[in-house]
Design an enzyme around this catalytic site. Structure first.
Site, PDB file in Angstrom:
ATOM      1  CG  ASP A   1      -6.121   0.623  -1.955  1.00  0.00           C
ATOM      2  OD1 ASP A   1      -5.416   1.572  -1.983  1.00  0.00           O
ATOM      3  OD2 ASP A   1      -5.946  -0.106  -1.079  1.00  0.00           O
TER       4      ASP A   1
ATOM      5  CG  ASP B   1      -2.521   4.359  -2.355  1.00  0.00           C
ATOM      6  OD1 ASP B   1      -3.543   3.762  -3.635  1.00  0.00           O
ATOM      7  OD2 ASP B   1      -3.268   3.519  -1.403  1.00  0.00           O
TER       8      ASP B   1
ATOM      9  CG  ASP C   1      -2.291  -0.572  -2.935  1.00  0.00           C
ATOM     10  OD1 ASP C   1      -2.381   0.960  -2.399  1.00  0.00           O
ATOM     11  OD2 ASP C   1      -2.416  -1.021  -2.020  1.00  0.00           O
TER      12      ASP C   1
ATOM     13  CB  SER D   1      -1.098  -0.156   0.721  1.00  0.00           C
ATOM     14  OG  SER D   1      -2.205   1.171   1.265  1.00  0.00           O
TER      15      SER D   1
END
Length: 561
Positions: free
Chosen positions: A304, A300, A302, A143
């Site tokens: 999400d 960010d 990833d 993340s």
């Protein structure tokens, strides 16, 4: 000592990953360093694995990934169904390597794999898991952690992160597997040739993009709005899906922050690639000012979560919080769907218990049921699953967390910065088309419902005794509940360790409702040695709300020692 023996075993092994041996040699004789890497294993939970890259059982490397995947494979083999697992990965160091290693272990276990041919974000993994009716999904990402980290998120067949029950089974299976040689393996090429490993097809990508675009509140609006956007994928996985969807809906004046455009797991421009933090958005803000953009977005690594900055009337830019964007989107979706006649009967929105109560008030204004769930987007996914099981999935219109995660629609079961970016841009374009702006609409919301202020503070408790200290603090708060904070009487305490009170699974969270409408939330972080406090204050203006928040924070601090 066991950890020393494990270190010696790794040192003596013929390791395929040649980067690890020099690291092992460099710590010879250094007991604390060896202990840090080998005394414990990276814990596998509902969020999978997360750790620093390197050699050892307490690090992210191909052996730990293989071991975790063998544990996952053992569980999948008991599940019947398609015996298929979807895999995606982001731009982090070794993400592509770990994704392929996971595919090789699964294929060697007779499990089919659908892997993305290039990096794609969390929502794409959730979507592919559902699209191919998989038993599970794997997303290789850490993340928004610093670049030295990587991780491995595991998903269930519904595209939601693994349930506690499934994660416990996988964890128990992992304990039975030797980390260096316990996983079944075949080469990636062999997996491809046998048909066990296949790339995700173009049709799956297109279905994802269509599902996102179908959630547009005002289709076609953006084609004529002339919105000017600056966007940063923060060297992560958002560039392709975000720009593709925005271009498709008619937003073409997009300037990408050049230093943050290409995937790069070193994140050279910001040590902490988190759109909640101003430093990560600094280059984007500079470029937005130079370009005179209406809006600046950053996703960010990833993809999400998405952070935004909006242009004010004086030409400056204001960063908005996750709570503010969540409320703005809720208001925009409700108003737009009612005006267009697309609001479902008995609509539902869902948010986490630590997100702003302003959302409850806005939802009530529009006749929308607002459900509050535990922190973690899987609980929002769980609510969507409940509606789906009842044949009422269309009732779900929006879900959000204060930590910059948003979702509209049931096509995935995790937060999605791609749809978040689309709806934020559409909202900005709409307000521009009627002579308003996101900033002005936020002020309208505050003047209509009250000046809510939300603030999060974190208190760190490092070291081996940190977790004990945190447990002691939470016990004291339960045994001697505060009667007031800074002179504001406590009118209600909700202890989320008592499911019979909340109707939710047990969680280590305390919420204090105060006289006058303010709330204080205290909860230990699930992933770091921190206690987080969340303050919501309500004033006639910002100054009054800020003064109350400062007083409450000062009153709480001595209790957390």
């Amino acid at each position: 000592m066991e950890y020393k023996a494990e270190y010696e075993r790794w040192l003596a092994a013929d390791l395929e990953d040649k980067d690890l041996r020099p690291e092992l040699l460099s710590i010879q004789g250094m007991d604390e360093e060896i202990k840090d890497r080998f005394a414990v294993k990276l814990a596998f939970g509902t969020a999978g694995l997360r750790g620093v890259l390197g050699a050892g059982t307490n690090r992210m490397n191909i052996y730990v990934v293989r071991q975790a995947t063998q544990g996952l494979a053992n569980w999948v083999k008991t599940q019947g169904g398609t015996q298929t697992v979807a895999i995606s990965y982001d731009s982090r160091i070794k993400s592509d390597v770990f994704a392929k290693e996971a595919a090789c272990v699964l294929a060697a276990n007779g499990i089919n794999v659908r892997i993305y041919k290039a990096l794609m974000p969390v929502p794409a993994l959730s979507f592919a898991t559902r699209y191919y009716h998989c038993n599970a999904g794997v997303m290789v990402t850490a993340s928004h952690n610093p670049s030295k980290y990587n991780g491995y998120k595991a998903y269930g067949p519904d595209g939601c992160q693994l349930t506690d029950e499934a994660a416990d089974i996988v964890y128990n299976e992992i304990q039975k597997i030797d980390v260096l040689n316990g996983a079944a393996m075949m080469s990636f090429e062999e997996g491809m040739e046998s048909g066990r490993i296949q790339y995700v097809e173009d049709a799956c990508y297109e279905a994802l993009y269509e599902a996102i675009k179908s959630r547009s509140v005002r289709p076609g609006l953006c084609k004529t709005a002339g919105l000017k956007l600056v966007y940063s994928p923060l060297n992560g996985s958002g560039l392709v899906p975000v720009t593709r969807v925005l271009n498709d809906i008619g937003i073409t004046d997009i300037t990408i922050v050049p230093e943050q455009k290409d995937p790069d797991g070193n994140f050279p421009t910001c040590p902490y690639p988190n759109p909640e933090i101003r430093e990560a958005l600094a280059l984007g803000l500079e470029l937005a000012e130079k370009e005179g953009a209406d809006l600046m977005l950053a996703t960010d690594p990833d993809a999400d979560r998405v952070g935004i900055a909006v242009r004010c009337n004086d030409g400056s830019y204001q960063l908005l919080t996750g709570n503010e964007v969540g409320v703005l989107l809720l208001d925009y979706i409700c108003k737009g769907r009612i005006e267009n006649g697309t609001m479902p009967k008995d609509p539902v929105c869902v948010k986490s218990i630590v997100s702003t109560p302003l959302a409850d008030v806005v939802a009530a204004h529009y006749g929308v049921e607002c459900r509050n769930v535990l922190t973690g987007f899987k609980w929002i996914g769980d609510q969507i699953a409940n509606l789906e099981a009842a044949g009422q999935v269309e009732r779900f219109i929006f879900g959000f967390e204060e930590s910059y995660g948003y979702l509209a629609g049931s096509y995935v079961r995790d937060k999605d910065a791609v749809i978040g970016s689309m709806l934020i841009c559409e909202m900005a374009a709409y307000y521009r088309s009627i002579g308003s702006s996101i900033k002005e609409e936020l002020e309208r919301i505050y003047s209509q419902y009250g000046r809510y202020l939300n603030k999060v503070n974190s208190y760190e408790f490092p070291g081996l005794s940190g977790m004990e200290t945190m447990a002691g603090i939470m016990s004291r708060l339960r045994e001697n509940p505060p009667k007031e904070f800074a002179g504001y009487a406590v009118v209600k305490v909700t202890d989320y360790k008592k499911p019979e009170q909340t109707g939710l699974p047990a969680a280590n969270v305390l919420i204090y409702e105060l006289e006058g409408g303010a709330t204080v939330v205290v909860r230990p972080s699930g992933t770091e040695p921190k206690i987080k406090t969340y303050f919501t204050t309500l004033g006639k203006d910002l100054a009054e709300a800020e003064a109350q928040e400062k007083a409450l924070a000062a009153a709480v601090e001595p209790m957390l020692k």
